[in-house]
Design a protein around this motif. Sequence first.
Motif, PDB file in Angstrom:
ATOM      1  N   VAL A   1       7.608  47.018  -3.962  1.00  0.00           N
ATOM      2  CA  VAL A   1       7.064  46.903  -2.602  1.00  0.00           C
ATOM      3  C   VAL A   1       8.207  46.866  -1.590  1.00  0.00           C
ATOM      4  CG1 VAL A   1       5.764  45.436  -1.006  1.00  0.00           C
ATOM      5  CG2 VAL A   1       4.912  45.812  -3.324  1.00  0.00           C
ATOM      6  N   GLU A   2       9.234  46.087  -1.866  1.00  0.00           N
ATOM      7  CA  GLU A   2      10.374  45.993  -0.949  1.00  0.00           C
ATOM      8  C   GLU A   2      11.101  47.328  -0.830  1.00  0.00           C
ATOM      9  OE1 GLU A   2      10.789  43.467   1.096  1.00  0.00           O
ATOM     10  OE2 GLU A   2       9.017  42.665   0.097  1.00  0.00           O
ATOM     11  N   ASP A   3      11.278  48.032  -1.951  1.00  0.00           N
ATOM     12  CA  ASP A   3      11.946  49.340  -1.931  1.00  0.00           C
ATOM     13  C   ASP A   3      11.150  50.355  -1.120  1.00  0.00           C
ATOM     14  OD1 ASP A   3      13.895  48.237  -3.567  1.00  0.00           O
ATOM     15  OD2 ASP A   3      13.204  49.259  -5.387  1.00  0.00           O
ATOM     16  N   VAL A   4       9.849  50.399  -1.355  1.00  0.00           N
ATOM     17  CA  VAL A   4       8.991  51.344  -0.624  1.00  0.00           C
ATOM     18  C   VAL A   4       8.968  51.001   0.864  1.00  0.00           C
ATOM     19  CG1 VAL A   4       6.608  52.155  -0.329  1.00  0.00           C
ATOM     20  CG2 VAL A   4       7.595  51.958  -2.623  1.00  0.00           C
ATOM     21  N   ALA A   5       8.916  49.730   1.200  1.00  0.00           N
ATOM     22  CA  ALA A   5       8.912  49.318   2.605  1.00  0.00           C
ATOM     23  C   ALA A   5      10.203  49.737   3.299  1.00  0.00           C
ATOM     24  CB  ALA A   5       8.710  47.806   2.718  1.00  0.00           C
ATOM     25  N   ALA A   6      11.330  49.579   2.625  1.00  0.00           N
ATOM     26  CA  ALA A   6      12.614  49.972   3.220  1.00  0.00           C
ATOM     27  C   ALA A   6      12.675  51.479   3.458  1.00  0.00           C
ATOM     28  CB  ALA A   6      13.766  49.524   2.320  1.00  0.00           C
ATOM     29  N   ILE A   7      12.206  52.239   2.494  1.00  0.00           N
ATOM     30  CA  ILE A   7      12.203  53.697   2.638  1.00  0.00           C
ATOM     31  C   ILE A   7      11.219  54.125   3.719  1.00  0.00           C
ATOM     32  CG2 ILE A   7      11.610  55.847   1.445  1.00  0.00           C
ATOM     33  CD1 ILE A   7      12.794  54.459  -1.100  1.00  0.00           C
ATOM     34  N   ALA A   8      10.052  53.489   3.772  1.00  0.00           N
ATOM     35  CA  ALA A   8       9.066  53.815   4.802  1.00  0.00           C
ATOM     36  C   ALA A   8       9.610  53.504   6.191  1.00  0.00           C
ATOM     37  CB  ALA A   8       7.769  53.061   4.548  1.00  0.00           C
TER      38      ALA A   8
ATOM     39  N   LYS B   1      -3.258  42.731  -8.291  1.00  0.00           N
ATOM     40  CA  LYS B   1      -2.381  41.576  -8.449  1.00  0.00           C
ATOM     41  C   LYS B   1      -1.769  41.687  -9.838  1.00  0.00           C
ATOM     42  CE  LYS B   1      -2.130  36.585  -8.023  1.00  0.00           C
ATOM     43  NZ  LYS B   1      -0.709  36.635  -7.889  1.00  0.00           N
ATOM     44  N   PRO B   2      -0.455  41.898  -9.913  1.00  0.00           N
ATOM     45  CA  PRO B   2       0.178  42.084 -11.219  1.00  0.00           C
ATOM     46  C   PRO B   2       0.254  40.780 -12.021  1.00  0.00           C
ATOM     47  CG  PRO B   2       1.830  42.026  -9.515  1.00  0.00           C
ATOM     48  CD  PRO B   2       0.496  42.011  -8.820  1.00  0.00           C
ATOM     49  N   SER B   3       0.435  40.930 -13.304  1.00  0.00           N
ATOM     50  CA  SER B   3       0.621  39.764 -14.168  1.00  0.00           C
ATOM     51  C   SER B   3       1.982  39.137 -13.870  1.00  0.00           C
ATOM     52  CB  SER B   3       0.569  40.189 -15.634  1.00  0.00           C
ATOM     53  OG  SER B   3       1.682  41.024 -15.928  1.00  0.00           O
ATOM     54  N   LYS B   4       2.180  37.928 -14.373  1.00  0.00           N
ATOM     55  CA  LYS B   4       3.472  37.258 -14.171  1.00  0.00           C
ATOM     56  C   LYS B   4       4.609  38.068 -14.767  1.00  0.00           C
ATOM     57  CE  LYS B   4       1.703  32.578 -13.854  1.00  0.00           C
ATOM     58  NZ  LYS B   4       1.671  31.228 -14.426  1.00  0.00           N
ATOM     59  N   ALA B   5       4.351  38.759 -15.859  1.00  0.00           N
ATOM     60  CA  ALA B   5       5.374  39.584 -16.503  1.00  0.00           C
ATOM     61  C   ALA B   5       5.804  40.751 -15.610  1.00  0.00           C
ATOM     62  CB  ALA B   5       4.867  40.104 -17.838  1.00  0.00           C
ATOM     63  N   ASN B   6       4.904  41.229 -14.773  1.00  0.00           N
ATOM     64  CA  ASN B   6       5.191  42.384 -13.913  1.00  0.00           C
ATOM     65  C   ASN B   6       5.449  42.010 -12.457  1.00  0.00           C
ATOM     66  OD1 ASN B   6       4.917  44.366 -15.950  1.00  0.00           O
ATOM     67  ND2 ASN B   6       2.696  44.175 -15.803  1.00  0.00           N
ATOM     68  N   GLN B   7       5.324  40.735 -12.108  1.00  0.00           N
ATOM     69  CA  GLN B   7       5.416  40.325 -10.703  1.00  0.00           C
ATOM     70  C   GLN B   7       6.753  40.707 -10.057  1.00  0.00           C
ATOM     71  OE1 GLN B   7       2.744  38.652  -8.938  1.00  0.00           O
ATOM     72  NE2 GLN B   7       3.981  39.472  -7.289  1.00  0.00           N
ATOM     73  N   ALA B   8       7.861  40.460 -10.735  1.00  0.00           N
ATOM     74  CA  ALA B   8       9.177  40.724 -10.144  1.00  0.00           C
ATOM     75  C   ALA B   8       9.391  42.210  -9.875  1.00  0.00           C
ATOM     76  CB  ALA B   8      10.281  40.188 -11.050  1.00  0.00           C
ATOM     77  N   VAL B   9       9.046  43.052 -10.838  1.00  0.00           N
ATOM     78  CA  VAL B   9       9.232  44.490 -10.651  1.00  0.00           C
ATOM     79  C   VAL B   9       8.259  45.027  -9.604  1.00  0.00           C
ATOM     80  CG1 VAL B   9       7.730  45.269 -12.536  1.00  0.00           C
ATOM     81  CG2 VAL B   9       9.686  46.638 -11.855  1.00  0.00           C
TER      82      VAL B   9
ATOM     83  N   ALA C   1       3.264  49.576   2.277  1.00  0.00           N
ATOM     84  CA  ALA C   1       4.021  49.655   1.023  1.00  0.00           C
ATOM     85  C   ALA C   1       3.275  48.934  -0.098  1.00  0.00           C
ATOM     86  CB  ALA C   1       5.410  49.057   1.210  1.00  0.00           C
ATOM     87  N   LEU C   2       2.711  47.785   0.209  1.00  0.00           N
ATOM     88  CA  LEU C   2       1.950  47.023  -0.787  1.00  0.00           C
ATOM     89  C   LEU C   2       0.757  47.835  -1.283  1.00  0.00           C
ATOM     90  CD1 LEU C   2       1.337  44.429  -2.345  1.00  0.00           C
ATOM     91  CD2 LEU C   2       0.170  43.587  -0.300  1.00  0.00           C
ATOM     92  N   GLN C   3       0.016  48.457  -0.387  1.00  0.00           N
ATOM     93  CA  GLN C   3      -1.131  49.272  -0.784  1.00  0.00           C
ATOM     94  C   GLN C   3      -0.696  50.461  -1.638  1.00  0.00           C
ATOM     95  OE1 GLN C   3      -4.393  48.704  -0.466  1.00  0.00           O
ATOM     96  NE2 GLN C   3      -3.815  46.739   0.390  1.00  0.00           N
ATOM     97  N   PHE C   4       0.427  51.066  -1.279  1.00  0.00           N
ATOM     98  CA  PHE C   4       0.940  52.208  -2.024  1.00  0.00           C
ATOM     99  C   PHE C   4       1.312  51.798  -3.450  1.00  0.00           C
ATOM    100  CE2 PHE C   4       4.501  55.058  -3.209  1.00  0.00           C
ATOM    101  CZ  PHE C   4       3.826  56.264  -3.166  1.00  0.00           C
ATOM    102  N   VAL C   5       2.040  50.704  -3.592  1.00  0.00           N
ATOM    103  CA  VAL C   5       2.451  50.232  -4.912  1.00  0.00           C
ATOM    104  C   VAL C   5       1.228  49.789  -5.721  1.00  0.00           C
ATOM    105  CG1 VAL C   5       3.796  48.471  -6.147  1.00  0.00           C
ATOM    106  CG2 VAL C   5       4.793  49.660  -4.183  1.00  0.00           C
ATOM    107  N   ARG C   6       0.262  49.174  -5.081  1.00  0.00           N
ATOM    108  CA  ARG C   6      -0.975  48.809  -5.781  1.00  0.00           C
ATOM    109  C   ARG C   6      -1.658  50.047  -6.338  1.00  0.00           C
ATOM    110  NH1 ARG C   6      -3.669  44.332  -1.688  1.00  0.00           N
ATOM    111  NH2 ARG C   6      -2.538  42.529  -2.531  1.00  0.00           N
ATOM    112  N   LYS C   7      -1.724  51.094  -5.538  1.00  0.00           N
ATOM    113  CA  LYS C   7      -2.382  52.322  -5.977  1.00  0.00           C
ATOM    114  C   LYS C   7      -1.620  52.953  -7.135  1.00  0.00           C
ATOM    115  CE  LYS C   7      -5.515  55.502  -5.499  1.00  0.00           C
ATOM    116  NZ  LYS C   7      -6.934  55.208  -5.631  1.00  0.00           N
ATOM    117  N   LEU C   8      -0.302  53.040  -7.021  1.00  0.00           N
ATOM    118  CA  LEU C   8       0.497  53.647  -8.084  1.00  0.00           C
ATOM    119  C   LEU C   8       0.411  52.867  -9.391  1.00  0.00           C
ATOM    120  CD1 LEU C   8       3.818  54.706  -6.338  1.00  0.00           C
ATOM    121  CD2 LEU C   8       2.004  56.179  -7.174  1.00  0.00           C
TER     122      LEU C   8
END
Length: 88
Positions: free
Chosen positions: A49-56, A36-44, A24-31
């Motif tokens: 990653v958590e949403d994609v992992a749950a669906i996967a 490594k996202p900025s602090k402004a984007n870290q939460a989203v 999931a982490l690799q998928f979200v990184r690619k999309l």
Amino acid sequence: MCRNIKTLFNFDPPATDDEIHASALQFVRKLSGFAKPSKANQAVFDQAVEDVAAIARRLVDSLETNAPPRNREIEAAKAKARAAARYA
């Protein structure tokens, strides 16, 4: 980046939560285009990653097959042999 996403279905033992999360982490990184996202984007980013992992996890757990489960060691050996042939 996406080369690190591995097939997780139909293995014995089944895919672990850590393996699902790593994919999931690799998928979200690619999309997102962020390794490594900025602090402004870290939460989203983390939520994605958590949403994609749950669906996967739900997908992997719901799929059905008549094929026998694959062996992780054998599949890893095949991948190493392919890589050796590719980079030789």
